[in-house]
Write an enzyme that holds these catalytic residues in place. Structure first.
Site, PDB file in Angstrom:
ATOM      1  N   GLY A  86       1.255  -5.470   0.723  1.00  0.00           N
ATOM      2  CA  GLY A  86       0.383  -5.387  -0.448  1.00  0.00           C
ATOM      3  C   GLY A  86       1.026  -5.968  -1.694  1.00  0.00           C
ATOM      4  O   GLY A  86       0.331  -6.491  -2.576  1.00  0.00           O
TER       5      GLY A  86
ATOM      6  N   ASN B  21       3.646  -8.429   6.287  1.00  0.00           N
ATOM      7  CA  ASN B  21       4.309  -7.934   7.501  1.00  0.00           C
ATOM      8  C   ASN B  21       3.477  -6.878   8.229  1.00  0.00           C
ATOM      9  O   ASN B  21       4.012  -6.083   9.002  1.00  0.00           O
ATOM     10  CB  ASN B  21       5.676  -7.351   7.135  1.00  0.00           C
ATOM     11  CG  ASN B  21       5.556  -6.194   6.154  1.00  0.00           C
ATOM     12  OD1 ASN B  21       4.607  -6.131   5.383  1.00  0.00           O
ATOM     13  ND2 ASN B  21       6.498  -5.272   6.194  1.00  0.00           N
ATOM     14  N   GLU B  22       2.160  -6.871   7.983  1.00  0.00           N
ATOM     15  CA  GLU B  22       1.304  -5.805   8.509  1.00  0.00           C
ATOM     16  C   GLU B  22       1.437  -5.610  10.014  1.00  0.00           C
ATOM     17  O   GLU B  22       1.478  -4.485  10.501  1.00  0.00           O
ATOM     18  CB  GLU B  22      -0.167  -6.069   8.168  1.00  0.00           C
ATOM     19  CG  GLU B  22      -0.563  -5.673   6.761  1.00  0.00           C
ATOM     20  CD  GLU B  22      -0.102  -6.686   5.726  1.00  0.00           C
ATOM     21  OE1 GLU B  22       0.529  -7.691   6.106  1.00  0.00           O
ATOM     22  OE2 GLU B  22      -0.368  -6.459   4.543  1.00  0.00           O
TER      23      GLU B  22
ATOM     24  N   LEU C  45       0.839  -1.201   0.000  1.00  0.00           N
ATOM     25  CA  LEU C  45       0.000   0.000   0.000  1.00  0.00           C
ATOM     26  C   LEU C  45       0.867   1.242   0.000  1.00  0.00           C
ATOM     27  O   LEU C  45       1.899   1.296   0.682  1.00  0.00           O
ATOM     28  CB  LEU C  45      -0.882   0.037   1.249  1.00  0.00           C
ATOM     29  CG  LEU C  45      -1.891  -1.088   1.484  1.00  0.00           C
ATOM     30  CD1 LEU C  45      -2.888  -0.668   2.557  1.00  0.00           C
ATOM     31  CD2 LEU C  45      -2.613  -1.488   0.222  1.00  0.00           C
TER      32      LEU C  45
HETATM   33  C1  LIG Z   1     -10.056  -5.059  11.527  1.00  0.00           C
HETATM   34  C2  LIG Z   1      -9.766  -3.879  10.733  1.00  0.00           C
HETATM   35  C3  LIG Z   1      -9.128  -4.181   9.445  1.00  0.00           C
HETATM   36  C4  LIG Z   1      -8.420  -2.986   8.949  1.00  0.00           C
HETATM   37  C5  LIG Z   1      -7.268  -3.339   8.087  1.00  0.00           C
HETATM   38  C6  LIG Z   1      -6.371  -2.174   7.962  1.00  0.00           C
HETATM   39  C7  LIG Z   1      -5.030  -2.522   7.414  1.00  0.00           C
HETATM   40  C8  LIG Z   1      -5.050  -2.954   6.038  1.00  0.00           C
HETATM   41  C9  LIG Z   1      -3.754  -3.562   5.657  1.00  0.00           C
HETATM   42  C10 LIG Z   1      -3.774  -3.939   4.238  1.00  0.00           C
HETATM   43  C11 LIG Z   1      -2.648  -4.813   3.876  1.00  0.00           C
HETATM   44  C12 LIG Z   1      -1.529  -4.152   3.194  1.00  0.00           C
HETATM   45  C13 LIG Z   1      -0.719  -3.353   3.885  1.00  0.00           C
HETATM   46  C14 LIG Z   1       0.434  -2.693   3.258  1.00  0.00           C
HETATM   47  O1  LIG Z   1       0.823  -2.921   2.146  1.00  0.00           O
HETATM   48  S1  LIG Z   1       1.187  -1.522   4.179  1.00  0.00           S
HETATM   49  C15 LIG Z   1       2.679  -1.150   3.361  1.00  0.00           C
HETATM   50  C16 LIG Z   1       3.713  -2.070   3.832  1.00  0.00           C
HETATM   51  N1  LIG Z   1       4.937  -1.871   3.101  1.00  0.00           N
HETATM   52  C17 LIG Z   1       6.103  -1.922   3.681  1.00  0.00           C
HETATM   53  O2  LIG Z   1       6.225  -2.117   4.850  1.00  0.00           O
HETATM   54  C18 LIG Z   1       7.278  -1.714   2.786  1.00  0.00           C
HETATM   55  C19 LIG Z   1       8.010  -0.508   3.196  1.00  0.00           C
HETATM   56  N2  LIG Z   1       9.119  -0.256   2.310  1.00  0.00           N
HETATM   57  C20 LIG Z   1      10.284  -0.925   2.394  1.00  0.00           C
HETATM   58  O3  LIG Z   1      10.479  -1.813   3.171  1.00  0.00           O
HETATM   59  C21 LIG Z   1      11.334  -0.521   1.419  1.00  0.00           C
HETATM   60  O4  LIG Z   1      11.000   0.726   0.891  1.00  0.00           O
HETATM   61  C22 LIG Z   1      11.541  -1.493   0.276  1.00  0.00           C
HETATM   62  C23 LIG Z   1      12.174  -2.779   0.802  1.00  0.00           C
HETATM   63  C24 LIG Z   1      10.236  -1.820  -0.437  1.00  0.00           C
HETATM   64  C25 LIG Z   1      12.510  -0.856  -0.749  1.00  0.00           C
HETATM   65  O5  LIG Z   1      13.678  -0.473  -0.104  1.00  0.00           O
HETATM   66  P1  LIG Z   1      14.630   0.619  -0.766  1.00  0.00           P
HETATM   67  O6  LIG Z   1      15.815   0.755   0.101  1.00  0.00           O
HETATM   68  O7  LIG Z   1      14.863   0.279  -2.187  1.00  0.00           O
HETATM   69  O8  LIG Z   1      13.733   1.944  -0.782  1.00  0.00           O
HETATM   70  P2  LIG Z   1      13.557   2.956   0.428  1.00  0.00           P
HETATM   71  O9  LIG Z   1      13.219   2.251   1.643  1.00  0.00           O
HETATM   72  O10 LIG Z   1      14.731   3.840   0.464  1.00  0.00           O
HETATM   73  O11 LIG Z   1      12.263   3.770  -0.054  1.00  0.00           O
HETATM   74  C26 LIG Z   1      12.329   4.711  -1.093  1.00  0.00           C
HETATM   75  C27 LIG Z   1      11.215   5.707  -0.944  1.00  0.00           C
HETATM   76  O12 LIG Z   1       9.962   5.020  -1.025  1.00  0.00           O
HETATM   77  C28 LIG Z   1       9.186   5.332   0.126  1.00  0.00           C
HETATM   78  N3  LIG Z   1       8.353   4.158   0.418  1.00  0.00           N
HETATM   79  C29 LIG Z   1       8.739   2.924   0.658  1.00  0.00           C
HETATM   80  N4  LIG Z   1       7.696   2.139   0.889  1.00  0.00           N
HETATM   81  C30 LIG Z   1       6.613   2.896   0.804  1.00  0.00           C
HETATM   82  C31 LIG Z   1       5.220   2.649   0.941  1.00  0.00           C
HETATM   83  N5  LIG Z   1       4.719   1.436   1.211  1.00  0.00           N
HETATM   84  N6  LIG Z   1       4.382   3.674   0.772  1.00  0.00           N
HETATM   85  C32 LIG Z   1       4.831   4.899   0.488  1.00  0.00           C
HETATM   86  N7  LIG Z   1       6.147   5.197   0.347  1.00  0.00           N
HETATM   87  C33 LIG Z   1       7.025   4.204   0.496  1.00  0.00           C
HETATM   88  C34 LIG Z   1      10.206   5.606   1.176  1.00  0.00           C
HETATM   89  O13 LIG Z   1       9.635   6.337   2.181  1.00  0.00           O
HETATM   90  C35 LIG Z   1      11.207   6.372   0.407  1.00  0.00           C
HETATM   91  O14 LIG Z   1      10.667   7.677   0.226  1.00  0.00           O
HETATM   92  P3  LIG Z   1      11.581   8.973   0.030  1.00  0.00           P
HETATM   93  O15 LIG Z   1      12.232   8.796  -1.294  1.00  0.00           O
HETATM   94  O16 LIG Z   1      10.635  10.109   0.095  1.00  0.00           O
HETATM   95  O17 LIG Z   1      12.554   8.982   1.168  1.00  0.00           O
END
Ligand SMILES: CCCCCCCCCCC/C=C/C(=O)SCCNC(=O)CCNC(=O)[C@H](O)C(C)(C)COP(=O)(O)OP(=O)(O)OC[C@H]1O[C@@H](n2cnc3c(N)ncnc32)[C@H](O)[C@@H]1OP(=O)(O)O
Length: 525
Positions: free
Chosen positions: A376, A400-401, A331
């Site tokens: 996601g 990993n939520e 997400l």
């Molecule tokens: C009972 C009630 C029910 C309610 C249910 C509610 C909940 C619903 C849940 C739905 C299920 C899905 C959930 C999700 O998907 S949540 C998102 C989870 N994602 C993560 O944890 C991944 C996070 N990102 C990373 O780990 C790394 O970025 C990654 C390994 C993907 C890549 O690493 P890399 O070193 O290449 O890149 P950076 O970390 O340096 O990131 C670069 C820039 O991108 C931004 N970023 C990263 N991930 C996200 C994201 N998910 N959303 C927005 N932006 C993201 C990061 O901040 C860096 O930004 P800047 O360039 O501005 O610094």
């Protein structure tokens, strides 16, 4: 997001099921000059992140059915079968063809002289043939028109498949043929062949004399084009261009390698009497830097899927990433952090829609996971039919939520359970586990782990494996396996949206999302 659609077309959908019918078929093919295929480019730049680049066939399209053509009942019951019937019936009759409607694939006039097709004495009015001595056609066999198993029974009882067998709603008989005979007859040693035009992805079939074989090859000029070459061991390979003049170049190129390689037990050369190909779309996610699922990207994905689903010439999609090192970061947290409830609701509905579309897609979806695949991203991959992961310890996959303080909704949990089982899901979901490739393979989260440079080619050969199954049977089976899970969300979609919105809009959740985003940004610095 990139979509690359590649294709070759084939004129024949009825595959001979016995030596006799093969000869009948070749007799007809002798008088039929299929269309030349060239590769014009077409690019339609979509707004946002979506780019379509098409590689299209040139040729002409079949006219509508003649009077007394495909029965109205068939057209109503199965438009696809009806369409297949129409095009095949016209190919048999050498009927004039007309250009396709604008907006879809463009076909142009063939340069090859077209010869009229004399009607075989065995062909009855309406196109049905009676095989000598058989006395029955496949169609007369009870149930043969509806399911591959009865077709198989018909085969076993010596029924020759006639053109009317084209009325069967399931797809190319080659697939049935492969399915029936070659599943357990892989060649003893793998056959490798590659040149500047084609590389062999897989060879199906045995090397015994008088046996059919099928080659799945990749055409370099059409990066995601899959070519199927069929043949019988021991026949003359020079026949191939006669059968498929429009594919002469590739047939000839392909024939030298794999045929020679296969000929060890069957003489100097093998014929390639039939050429089949699939239309496969490669969909590349491109939302830098990490392919976070923004509302825009979700919408583009849904639209693209719908387009491909509606375009009946496509049978599969390979989903991969255009961003280095990341398949999809899940997400887009900026879409739910500091936003109003209405926006969060719209966003979540788009997420539901994408999952529903992918999970129940009638197309074969193969995820070529060439980067990190958390949360996601993992959901997207799990909605596919098959997952190929690059072997890089940094490319971890999982839901990993919980580590973010959020909870996977029930339908994500169900998808997880359906894939890796209850106990493994229970553990992985609570711990928020992100699996490195070897563990992901072990737990069953992915189907193959391969070196990074082989992800696309492996995805392509997986696609070939899935496309080798008759569409109709595969789709119904997929539906049978997945519908209950999807229905559960469909029944409570609004409540699920409400839950999501009220959950993510809580102050405590907003704070932890903010802190998480901050951490991600700082980590970069
Ligand atoms: C009972 C009630 C029910 C309610 C249910 C509610 C909940 C619903 C849940 C739905 C299920 C899905 C959930 C999700 O998907 S949540 C998102 C989870 N994602 C993560 O944890 C991944 C996070 N990102 C990373 O780990 C790394 O970025 C990654 C390994 C993907 C890549 O690493 P890399 O070193 O290449 O890149 P950076 O970390 O340096 O990131 C670069 C820039 O991108 C931004 N970023 C990263 N991930 C996200 C994201 N998910 N959303 C927005 N932006 C993201 C990061 O901040 C860096 O930004 P800047 O360039 O501005 O610094």
């Amino acid at each position: 997001m990139d979509l690359i659609h590649c294709c070759v077309r084939w004129p024949w959908k009825n595959f001979p099921t016995s030596k006799t019918s093969l000869f009948q078929k070749e007799e007809r093919l002798r008088h039929y000059n299929p269309l030349p295929l060239t590769v014009p480019a077409f690019s339609n730049r979509m707004p946002a992140q979506c780019v379509f680049s098409r590689i299209e066939g040139k040729g002409k399209r079949s006219p509508p059915p003649p009077p007394g053509g495909a029965p109205a009942k068939l057209a109503a019951a199965s438009p696809v079968a009806s369409r297949k019937w129409r095009s095949s019936a016209h190919a048999l009759r050498g009927a004039p063809r007309r250009a396709q409607t604008p907006g879809s694939v463009t076909y142009v006039q063939s340069n090859l002289p077209r010869r009229p097709v004399p009607r075989s004495p065995r062909l009855r009015p309406g196109g049905a043939a009676r095989a000598p001595g058989a006395g029955r056609t496949a169609r007369s066999h009870p149930g043969a028109a509806t399911c591959p198993f009865s077709a198989k029974m018909a085969l076993a009882s010596g029924v020759r498949f006639a053109p009317r067998a084209l009325l069967r709603p399931w797809s190319s008989p080659v697939e049935l043929f492969h399915h029936d005979r070659y599943r357990h007859h892989e060649p003893p040693a793998p056959v490798h062949y590659e040149d500047k035009h084609v590389s062999v992805v897989k060879v199906w079939g045995g090397t015994e004399p008088s046996r059919y074989f099928l080659i799945t090859a990749r055409i370099h000029k059409w990066p995601s084009g899959i070519l199927r070459l069929g043949g019988i061991n021991g026949d003359d390979i020079s026949e191939a261009p006669r059968v498929c003049p429009w594919a002469r170049r590739w047939v000839q190129t392909a024939s030298a390698g794999p045929a020679a390689a296969l000929s060890t037990g069957a003489g100097p050369s093998l014929p390639l009497f039939l050429l089949l190909a699939e239309w496969v779309a490669v969909m590349k996610l491109r939302n830098p830097p990490v392919n976070a699922l923004s509302l825009e990207l979700l919408t583009e994905l849904v639209i693209s899927l719908e387009k491909l689903e509606n375009d009946k010439t496509f049978r599969g999609i390979i989903l991969t990433s255009d961003c280095p090192r990341v398949f999809c970061a899940g997400l887009d947290l900026t879409e739910i952090c500091g936003r109003n409830p209405a926006h969060c609701a719209e966003y979540w509905k788009a997420m539901q829609e994408l999952w529903l579309r992918m999970y129940l897609s009638s197309l074969v979806l193969v995820a070529a996971i060439n980067g990190a695949c958390p949360a996601g991203g993992c959901i997207i991959a799990l909605s596919c039919d098959c997952r190929v992961l690059a072997d890089n310890p940094k490319y971890r996959i999982g839901l990993n939520e919980t580590l973010l303080g959020i909870i996977a909704p029930f339908w994500l949990k169900d998808t997880y359970v359906n894939t890796i089982g209850h106990r493994a899901s229970e553990q992985a979901l609570q711990l928020g586990s992100l699996f490195p490739p070897a563990e992901a393979l072990q737990v069953g989260l992915v189907d193959q782990v391969v070196p990074e440079d082989q992800v696309q080619s492996t995805a392509l050969s997986e696609m070939a494996r899935w496309l080798a199954v008759p569409d109709h049977a595969r789709q119904l089976t997929k539906n049978m396996m997945r519908k209950a899970t999807a229905d559960r969300l469909l029944r409570q979609r609004d409540a699920d949206t409400q839950n999501f919105v009220s959950f993510v809009c809580r102050d405590s959740i907003q704070k932890s999302l903010q802190a998480y985003l901050e951490k991600l940004r700082q980590r970069k610095g």
